[in-house]
Scaffold this motif. Structure first.
Motif, mmCIF file in Angstrom:
data_model
loop_
_atom_site.group_PDB
_atom_site.id
_atom_site.type_symbol
_atom_site.label_atom_id
_atom_site.label_comp_id
_atom_site.label_asym_id
_atom_site.label_seq_id
_atom_site.Cartn_x
_atom_site.Cartn_y
_atom_site.Cartn_z
ATOM 1 N N VAL A 154 -39.350 -5.460 -28.889
ATOM 2 C CA VAL A 154 -38.314 -6.332 -29.109
ATOM 3 C C VAL A 154 -37.886 -5.973 -30.662
ATOM 4 O O VAL A 154 -36.500 -5.804 -30.930
ATOM 5 N N MET A 155 -38.754 -5.864 -31.658
ATOM 6 C CA MET A 155 -38.582 -5.396 -33.103
ATOM 7 C C MET A 155 -37.822 -4.062 -33.128
ATOM 8 O O MET A 155 -36.929 -4.056 -33.929
ATOM 9 N N ASP A 156 -38.262 -3.119 -32.332
ATOM 10 C CA ASP A 156 -37.818 -1.725 -32.483
ATOM 11 C C ASP A 156 -36.386 -1.647 -32.164
ATOM 12 O O ASP A 156 -35.455 -1.161 -32.614
ATOM 13 N N ALA A 157 -35.804 -2.564 -31.012
ATOM 14 C CA ALA A 157 -34.669 -2.555 -30.273
ATOM 15 C C ALA A 157 -33.803 -3.329 -31.531
ATOM 16 O O ALA A 157 -32.579 -2.817 -31.748
ATOM 17 N N ALA A 158 -34.500 -4.213 -32.378
ATOM 18 C CA ALA A 158 -33.559 -5.090 -33.197
ATOM 19 C C ALA A 158 -33.234 -4.015 -34.469
ATOM 20 O O ALA A 158 -32.253 -4.120 -34.881
ATOM 21 N N VAL A 159 -34.302 -3.266 -34.953
ATOM 22 C CA VAL A 159 -34.274 -2.520 -36.208
ATOM 23 C C VAL A 159 -33.216 -1.354 -35.630
ATOM 24 O O VAL A 159 -32.522 -0.927 -36.529
ATOM 25 N N THR A 160 -33.239 -0.550 -34.452
ATOM 26 C CA THR A 160 -32.224 0.400 -34.221
ATOM 27 C C THR A 160 -31.021 -0.110 -34.083
ATOM 28 O O THR A 160 -30.033 0.540 -34.713
ATOM 29 N N TYR A 161 -30.587 -1.204 -33.609
ATOM 30 C CA TYR A 161 -29.405 -1.769 -33.603
ATOM 31 C C TYR A 161 -28.914 -2.061 -35.142
ATOM 32 O O TYR A 161 -27.767 -1.720 -35.722
ATOM 33 N N ALA A 162 -29.674 -2.640 -35.956
ATOM 34 C CA ALA A 162 -29.516 -3.107 -37.503
ATOM 35 C C ALA A 162 -29.116 -1.617 -38.129
ATOM 36 O O ALA A 162 -28.270 -1.571 -38.788
ATOM 37 N N LYS A 163 -29.864 -0.659 -37.905
ATOM 38 C CA LYS A 163 -29.615 0.711 -38.691
ATOM 39 C C LYS A 163 -28.580 1.277 -38.133
ATOM 40 O O LYS A 163 -27.435 1.759 -38.853
ATOM 41 N N ALA A 164 -28.102 1.228 -36.830
ATOM 42 C CA ALA A 164 -26.873 1.729 -36.220
ATOM 43 C C ALA A 164 -25.680 1.077 -36.652
ATOM 44 O O ALA A 164 -24.782 1.698 -36.671
ATOM 45 N N ASN A 165 -25.823 -0.165 -37.071
ATOM 46 C CA ASN A 165 -24.424 -0.939 -37.285
ATOM 47 C C ASN A 165 -24.407 -1.337 -38.870
ATOM 48 O O ASN A 165 -23.877 -2.155 -39.129
ATOM 49 N N GLN A 166 -24.989 -0.294 -39.434
ATOM 50 C CA GLN A 166 -25.036 -0.493 -41.170
ATOM 51 C C GLN A 166 -25.633 -1.863 -41.619
ATOM 52 O O GLN A 166 -24.786 -2.410 -42.543
ATOM 53 N N SER A 167 -26.503 -2.422 -41.026
ATOM 54 C CA SER A 167 -27.080 -3.995 -41.652
ATOM 55 C C SER A 167 -27.604 -3.190 -43.116
ATOM 56 O O SER A 167 -28.245 -2.339 -43.144
ATOM 57 N N PRO A 168 -26.983 -4.165 -43.961
ATOM 58 C CA PRO A 168 -27.889 -3.813 -45.426
ATOM 59 C C PRO A 168 -29.431 -4.102 -45.359
ATOM 60 O O PRO A 168 -30.105 -3.887 -46.516
ATOM 61 N N GLY A 169 -29.876 -4.717 -44.341
ATOM 62 C CA GLY A 169 -31.375 -5.051 -44.553
ATOM 63 C C GLY A 169 -31.581 -6.193 -43.586
ATOM 64 O O GLY A 169 -31.167 -6.455 -42.572
ATOM 65 N N GLY A 170 -32.229 -7.013 -43.835
ATOM 66 C CA GLY A 170 -32.560 -8.237 -43.291
ATOM 67 C C GLY A 170 -34.101 -8.460 -42.740
ATOM 68 O O GLY A 170 -35.011 -7.400 -42.698
ATOM 69 N N SER A 171 -34.579 -9.672 -42.400
ATOM 70 C CA SER A 171 -35.786 -10.117 -41.939
ATOM 71 C C SER A 171 -35.647 -10.057 -40.414
ATOM 72 O O SER A 171 -34.811 -10.859 -39.972
ATOM 73 N N ILE A 172 -36.747 -9.664 -39.713
ATOM 74 C CA ILE A 172 -36.919 -9.883 -38.243
ATOM 75 C C ILE A 172 -38.131 -10.422 -37.952
ATOM 76 O O ILE A 172 -39.094 -9.801 -38.324
ATOM 77 N N ALA A 173 -38.022 -11.518 -36.999
ATOM 78 C CA ALA A 173 -39.435 -12.160 -36.776
ATOM 79 C C ALA A 173 -39.615 -12.199 -35.297
ATOM 80 O O ALA A 173 -38.344 -12.570 -34.679
ATOM 81 N N VAL A 174 -40.552 -11.845 -34.797
ATOM 82 C CA VAL A 174 -41.009 -12.298 -33.305
ATOM 83 C C VAL A 174 -41.931 -13.206 -33.209
ATOM 84 O O VAL A 174 -43.073 -13.133 -33.596
ATOM 85 N N VAL A 175 -41.746 -14.201 -32.395
ATOM 86 C CA VAL A 175 -43.017 -15.433 -31.930
ATOM 87 C C VAL A 175 -42.941 -15.360 -30.505
ATOM 88 O O VAL A 175 -42.222 -15.036 -29.805
ATOM 89 N N ASP A 176 -44.197 -16.205 -30.454
ATOM 90 C CA ASP A 176 -44.700 -16.333 -28.757
ATOM 91 C C ASP A 176 -43.869 -17.538 -28.480
ATOM 92 O O ASP A 176 -43.091 -18.243 -29.078
ATOM 93 N N ALA A 177 -44.086 -18.007 -27.266
ATOM 94 C CA ALA A 177 -43.475 -18.867 -26.587
ATOM 95 C C ALA A 177 -43.857 -20.299 -27.347
ATOM 96 O O ALA A 177 -43.182 -21.272 -27.261
ATOM 97 N N GLY A 178 -44.929 -20.446 -27.957
ATOM 98 C CA GLY A 178 -45.497 -21.721 -28.701
ATOM 99 C C GLY A 178 -44.678 -21.657 -30.015
ATOM 100 O O GLY A 178 -45.128 -22.743 -30.764
#
Lengths: 156, 156, 156, 156
Positions: free
Chosen positions: A36-60
């Motif tokens: 999930v993280m990799d897909a998000a980072v790939t999208y961010a880089k491909a779309n010139q995001s200046p950065g950002g924090s990405i968090a993945v949590v469990d169902a709880g």
């Protein structure tokens, strides 16, 4: 043939009847969170995001995986985690709650959760197995796009 | 040739490559925070501010220097610190966030930070090295003017 | 020779005299945080840790990188982050504070930070540039060993 | 041969391989929570408990079912929920943590969770699917006995 049926029956039973005391479900592993993280980072880089924090949590709503890209403002860390937590614990996109507030239901603010777009549930087999939250991209809309890209992966 | 290389290497190091494990940066010293404070107090007095609290925080949002001018209301202490913290941790003026809320994005309230004008980042060499927050001046606009005057100093 | 001297002088100036308004320092990048994390995970796996959460924060105590190994209990996420935050913001190992409490200074509990061993500062050039926190390993001692292994990397 | 392979594959899938992106697991249903509650209430009545609050949470620590028996003191409600939350999120009995504190590791108090005996995980198939917490019985020991009786049910 018969075996296939038995296995199917076993799976059906495991999935839970109305009176089952436990229901079979799935949980996101670290490996899945990484996908999930990799897909998000790939999208961010491909779309010139200046950065950002990405968090993945469990169902709880408990943190599984997190990264803050260089240049992201420090507060994005907490905001990303809270957005993911909201999406996991309400079982839908945090945007729905932000839209309700901005549309006039200010009273939702009193709930105490972070209700900002950029939190999206991660599904497997139709069940919520976790969520991703993004903060600190180019705009609030891009936060959500990155989270959506992460949640769109096909988990196996 | 060798010199050019060394200079280049120094610049490269200072700017931080994409793969560097640490990046060179600056942090506000107490001396620097005092200079920011002095500029803010000078502006406040020159503009008939009835008082007010002035807080200077580091880039991590932690307090470096604080003064509450005589006559200021007690709550201005906390509010000034929180405004400075917001500006440091979001890396831009807190007014931008206040304006977004007042303009209709009420959902930002759920983030839990103090999003009121009067918090301004302090820069050095294009990097955020801290922030100043002001509360309790003549008006919310003056809070911001005082903070801006403080943040405008040239640090050395 | 002269050039070497000039570069040295420039570095000295950048490093800050007693009256400097800013001090040159370093901050951990995501790349550096990843190196710390990798060393910690490698140690954990080599020493039969049953899992655990590992958090890396910057010098201001804000999260940079996090992972929860499969099988770790959910609360380890928060505990690891808080241990790292303690080590970054106090600039020494969290064990020192745990030992003080267990040794009789119970009043330290009132500070409100998590004072448990397993939080270790990450240094570069003698400066604290971040910290690592670990929770959920085989024992509290192993939490600390893993964090120490992470913090021991040579950053560049 | 083919059957053996299929069964093996099913088992492998159920156990989750190291590289799986999701792991099959179970969650407590309301029906299951009710069974846990019934066993706890039955034990409490059979052992002259003067009342008490009983809480059942899911594996993420979120409340599923709760009852406060007549005569129980109001604060027992919160305490029971927190004990259950501790057992679910640490994946072991809260008594283990209470014992560690009482035995001298006072620093555990700084974690901020309720570490009192009377919180017990509920297992199915060797996995934590929730937890039960009890407060307000005849004694702290009886709180734990009631919780243990609830957690001892065989879920199906």
């Amino acid at each position: 043939m018969k075996i296939k049926f038995l296995l199917l029956a076993a799976l059906f039973f495991a999935a839970g009847s109305a009176r089952a005391q436990v229901a079979a479900t799935y949980q996101l592993t670290l490996e899945g969170a990484q996908k999930v993280m990799d897909a998000a980072v790939t999208y961010a880089k491909a779309n010139q995001s200046p950065g950002g924090s990405i968090a993945v949590v469990d169902a709880g709503g408990h943190l599984l995986l997190f990264e803050r890209l260089d240049g992201s403002f420090p507060a994005s860390a907490t905001v990303a985690i809270e957005k993911a937590r909201t999406a996991a614990l309400f079982k839908f996109e945090s945007k729905k709650l932000e839209d309700a507030i901005n549309g006039g239901r200010d009273a939702l603010i009193t709930v105490g959760f972070t209700f900002l777009q950029g939190g999206v549930p991660v599904l497997y087999n139709g069940q919520v197995v976790g969520a991703i939250g993004v903060s600190g991209a180019k705009s609030a809309d891009q936060d959500r796009e990155i989270a959506t890209a992460g949640a769109a992966v096909q988990l196996q």
